[in-house]
Design an enzyme around this catalytic site. Structure first.
Site, mmCIF file in Angstrom:
data_model
loop_
_atom_site.group_PDB
_atom_site.id
_atom_site.type_symbol
_atom_site.label_atom_id
_atom_site.label_comp_id
_atom_site.label_asym_id
_atom_site.label_seq_id
_atom_site.Cartn_x
_atom_site.Cartn_y
_atom_site.Cartn_z
ATOM 1 N N GLU A 99 0.816 -1.270 0.052
ATOM 2 C CA GLU A 99 -0.002 0.019 -0.058
ATOM 3 C C GLU A 99 0.730 1.158 0.051
ATOM 4 O O GLU A 99 0.184 2.182 -0.214
ATOM 5 C CB GLU A 99 -0.906 0.082 1.311
ATOM 6 C CG GLU A 99 -2.029 -1.099 1.141
ATOM 7 C CD GLU A 99 -2.754 -0.954 -0.191
ATOM 8 O OE1 GLU A 99 -3.194 0.198 -0.745
ATOM 9 O OE2 GLU A 99 -2.906 -2.075 -0.878
ATOM 10 N N CYS A 116 1.066 -3.408 -21.937
ATOM 11 C CA CYS A 116 0.022 -3.887 -23.029
ATOM 12 C C CYS A 116 -0.144 -3.387 -24.259
ATOM 13 O O CYS A 116 0.011 -2.181 -24.418
ATOM 14 C CB CYS A 116 -1.614 -3.291 -22.224
ATOM 15 S SG CYS A 116 -2.912 -3.851 -23.570
ATOM 16 N N CYS A 123 -9.657 -2.364 -34.992
ATOM 17 C CA CYS A 123 -9.905 -3.383 -34.658
ATOM 18 C C CYS A 123 -11.273 -3.980 -35.412
ATOM 19 O O CYS A 123 -12.317 -3.030 -35.510
ATOM 20 C CB CYS A 123 -10.188 -4.110 -33.362
ATOM 21 S SG CYS A 123 -10.556 -5.712 -33.187
ATOM 22 N N CYS A 127 -16.943 -5.830 -31.084
ATOM 23 C CA CYS A 127 -17.079 -6.444 -29.608
ATOM 24 C C CYS A 127 -18.173 -5.121 -29.130
ATOM 25 O O CYS A 127 -17.586 -4.285 -29.163
ATOM 26 C CB CYS A 127 -16.168 -6.905 -28.522
ATOM 27 S SG CYS A 127 -15.250 -8.224 -29.119
ATOM 28 N N CYS A 130 -16.619 -2.586 -26.473
ATOM 29 C CA CYS A 130 -15.298 -2.068 -26.747
ATOM 30 C C CYS A 130 -15.204 -0.904 -27.652
ATOM 31 O O CYS A 130 -15.711 -0.793 -28.658
ATOM 32 C CB CYS A 130 -14.461 -3.174 -27.310
ATOM 33 S SG CYS A 130 -12.687 -2.720 -27.790
ATOM 34 N N GLY A 181 -6.711 -4.255 -31.309
ATOM 35 C CA GLY A 181 -6.668 -5.256 -32.363
ATOM 36 C C GLY A 181 -6.867 -6.763 -31.678
ATOM 37 O O GLY A 181 -6.850 -6.990 -30.653
ATOM 38 N N GLU A 182 -6.957 -7.533 -32.743
ATOM 39 C CA GLU A 182 -6.857 -8.933 -32.557
ATOM 40 C C GLU A 182 -5.734 -9.626 -33.048
ATOM 41 O O GLU A 182 -5.425 -9.805 -34.230
ATOM 42 C CB GLU A 182 -8.285 -9.619 -33.110
ATOM 43 C CG GLU A 182 -8.447 -11.267 -33.206
ATOM 44 C CD GLU A 182 -8.232 -11.878 -32.106
ATOM 45 O OE1 GLU A 182 -8.899 -11.537 -30.983
ATOM 46 O OE2 GLU A 182 -7.051 -12.639 -31.945
ATOM 47 N N SER A 236 -10.919 -14.142 -24.279
ATOM 48 C CA SER A 236 -12.036 -13.213 -24.181
ATOM 49 C C SER A 236 -13.339 -13.790 -24.286
ATOM 50 O O SER A 236 -13.877 -14.077 -25.290
ATOM 51 C CB SER A 236 -11.793 -11.924 -24.995
ATOM 52 O OG SER A 236 -10.778 -11.276 -24.780
ATOM 53 N N LEU A 237 -13.800 -14.350 -23.039
ATOM 54 C CA LEU A 237 -15.010 -15.245 -23.312
ATOM 55 C C LEU A 237 -16.245 -14.382 -23.258
ATOM 56 O O LEU A 237 -17.112 -14.230 -24.156
ATOM 57 C CB LEU A 237 -15.022 -16.259 -22.191
ATOM 58 C CG LEU A 237 -16.087 -17.410 -22.220
ATOM 59 C CD1 LEU A 237 -15.829 -18.585 -23.357
ATOM 60 C CD2 LEU A 237 -15.870 -18.294 -20.961
ATOM 61 N N HIS A 238 -16.284 -13.615 -21.911
ATOM 62 C CA HIS A 238 -17.487 -12.611 -21.620
ATOM 63 C C HIS A 238 -18.619 -13.261 -21.692
ATOM 64 O O HIS A 238 -19.580 -12.458 -21.355
ATOM 65 C CB HIS A 238 -17.375 -11.370 -22.660
ATOM 66 C CG HIS A 238 -15.760 -10.824 -22.845
ATOM 67 N ND1 HIS A 238 -15.094 -10.544 -21.640
ATOM 68 C CD2 HIS A 238 -15.168 -10.582 -23.809
ATOM 69 C CE1 HIS A 238 -13.912 -9.929 -22.009
ATOM 70 N NE2 HIS A 238 -14.016 -9.884 -23.349
ATOM 71 N N CYS A 355 -9.181 -1.446 -20.054
ATOM 72 C CA CYS A 355 -9.492 -2.190 -21.093
ATOM 73 C C CYS A 355 -10.739 -1.845 -21.729
ATOM 74 O O CYS A 355 -11.885 -1.296 -21.046
ATOM 75 C CB CYS A 355 -9.822 -3.534 -20.256
ATOM 76 S SG CYS A 355 -10.166 -4.920 -21.252
#
Ligand code: SF4
Length: 365
Positions: A99, A116, A123, A127, A130, A181-182, A236-238, A355
Site C-alpha cells: 500500500e 499492454c 479492430c 465487440c 469495446c 486489435g485481435e 476473451s470469453l465474456h 480495458c
C-alpha cells in the site's frame, strides 16, 4: 522511404558484413537497444561516434514515434504515430507490492511492469462493449511496430525512474497483446514479434511473461497448436453461453462456443498451459448469479483461471458497470464451484487506458 529498424537482425548483420564490422559490434548495438534501454543514437555511447553516424544513415532505432502520453498513478498511456500517420496505443502498468507504493513518492515499491501492446490499427471484431471495436480495422501492425512499443516503453521507464542496477525489474517484463486489435488476425507478425521478445540477445522475456489474448479466433488457436507456440493464452470469453456471446461479440457466430472450447481443450492438451478467461462484468447483462453458475459448468474440469473485468463505462456505449458487490458475489460463486478467479483492478482508468478504452479520443472526436 522508411528506414529499416536497428533491431532488424538480418539487415544489421548484412550491413556489418558489407562494412567489415566485427560481430561484437552488432552485439553492442542490440545491447544498447534492448538492455541499456536507449532509443536514440546520441545515447548509445558504447558505440563510436563514427559508427553511430554511419548507422543513422541507414537505420532508425524505432519504427513509430511518440505522439502523446498520459501519466496516471498506476499507468502510463502512450499514443504512438505510425510512419503512415495512424495512432496506436500501449499502456504501461506498474504493479505495486504494498500500500505504500506511489509512483511519484519516495516509498515506491515496484513489483513488476506490464506493457499492454496493440497488434492492429483499430479492430474489425466490433465487440459491443469495446471502444476500439468502434474504430473498425485500418491495417495490421508490423513486427517492428510491435517491438518499437516495448522499446519506447523501456526507454520511458529508464527516464522516469532512472537506470537501476536491478534493471530487469525496471523494464517491461510482461507483455500482453490486449491493446488495439485481435492478435490472431495478424498471426505472422505477432509470432515474429514474439521471437524478438523471447530472444536472449533481444528482450529476453520468459515464455510465461508473454500473453496472447484472443476473442476466440479458433483457426488462430489451432495454428498456435500446430506451430507449437508456447506462450500464455488468454481468451476473451465474456459470456458462458452461445446466445449471450452472440449478442455482445459478433465473432461468436463465426466461431461458436462449443467449437471454441474444443479447440482450447486441444491447446491445453498440447501445451499443458492454463487458460486465462477474460470475463467482462456489465450490469444486468453478464453479471447475474445464473451466468456465474453457467460459467462454473462450462469450465468445470478445465485448466482455467477467470479474470473478472469491471466494465469501464464510456459515453459512446450504452452499458453500465456492475456494482462492486455483484462482482464479488459472482467471484464467490465461481470459487465455490472450484474455479479460481480474480477481479482485475481498474488500472488505467485515469489515463483512459483501461480495458476497452483504447481509441478513446478518436471515438470521442
Ligand atoms: S475487445 Fe478486443 S477483439 Fe473485441 S473489438 Fe475490442 S480490441 Fe477487438
Amino acid at each position: 522511404m522508411q528506414k529499416p529498424v536497428l533491431f532488424d537482425t538480418s539487415r544489421v548483420q548484412a550491413r556489418a558484413a558489407q562494412h567489415k564490422l566485427q560481430p561484437f559490434k552488432v552485439k553492442q548495438i542490440f545491447f544498447e537497444l534492448f538492455k541499456n534501454q536507449n532509443i536514440s543514437y546520441e545515447e548509445m555511447t558504447t558505440l563510436s561516434k563514427d559508427l553511430r553516424a554511419e548507422l543513422e544513415q541507414d537505420f532508425a532505432p524505432l519504427s513509430i514515434e511518440m505522439e502523446e502520453m498520459i501519466e496516471a498513478s498506476d499507468t502510463t498511456k502512450f499514443a504512438f504515430k505510425t510512419h503512415d500517420g495512424y495512432i496506436i496505443e500501449a499502456i504501461l502498468m506498474y504493479h505495486r507490492q504494498d500500500e505504500k507504493y506511489q509512483v511519484s513518492g519516495q516509498k515506491r515499491k515496484l513489483n513488476r511492469i506490464t506493457l499492454c501492446i496493440s497488434s492492429q490499427v483499430g479492430c474489425s471484431m466490433n465487440c459491443l462493449f469495446c471502444v476500439t471495436g468502434k474504430l473498425g480495422l485500418t491495417r495490421n501492425l508490423t513486427r517492428d511496430e510491435m517491438i518499437s512499443q516495448i522499446l519506447y516503453a523501456n526507454h520511458y521507464i529508464k527516464k522516469r525512474f532512472g537506470k537501476k542496477e536491478d534493471w530487469t525489474t525496471w523494464a517491461v517484463r510482461n507483455v500482453v497483446f490486449m491493446g488495439m486489435g485481435e492478435p490472431l488476425l495478424n498471426y505472422d507478425a505477432v509470432i515474429k514479434s514474439i521471437e524478438v521478445m523471447l530472444a536472449q540477445d533481444k528482450l529476453s522475456l520468459g515464455r510465461r511473461h508473454v500473453t496472447i489474448s484472443t476473442c476466440g479466433i479458433v483457426a488462430g488457436i489451432q495454428k498456435l497448436i500446430d506451430d507449437k507456440v508456447d506462450v500464455k493464452l488468454a481468451v476473451s470469453l465474456h459470456a458462458p453461453n452461445q446466445t449471450l456471446r452472440n449478442q455482445i461479440m459478433p465473432i461468436a457466430k463465426a466461431f461458436p462456443l462449443d467449437m471454441l472450447m474444443k479447440t482450447i481443450d486441444s491447446y491445453v492438451k498440447a501445451t499443458d498451459n492454463r487458460i486465462f478467461y477474460e470475463y467482462i462484468m456489465i450490469k444486468g447483462i453478464t453479471d447475474t448469479p445464473e451466468l456465474a453458475k453457467e460459467l462454473v459448468e462450462l469450465l468445470r474440469g478445465r485448466l482455467a483461471h477467470v479474470n473478472l473485468i469491471p466494465y469501464n463505462p464510456h459515453p459512446s456505449i450504452d452499458f453500465l458497470e456492475s456494482e462492486s458487490a455483484t462482482i464479488w458475489k459472482f467471484k464467490s460463486i465461481l470459487e465455490r464451484g472450484g474455479i479460481t478467479a480474480t477481479v482485475r483492478d481498474t488500472m488505467g482508468r485515469d489515463a483512459k487506458g483501461a480495458c476497452g478504452q483504447l481509441g478513446y479520443e478518436k471515438v470521442m472526436g
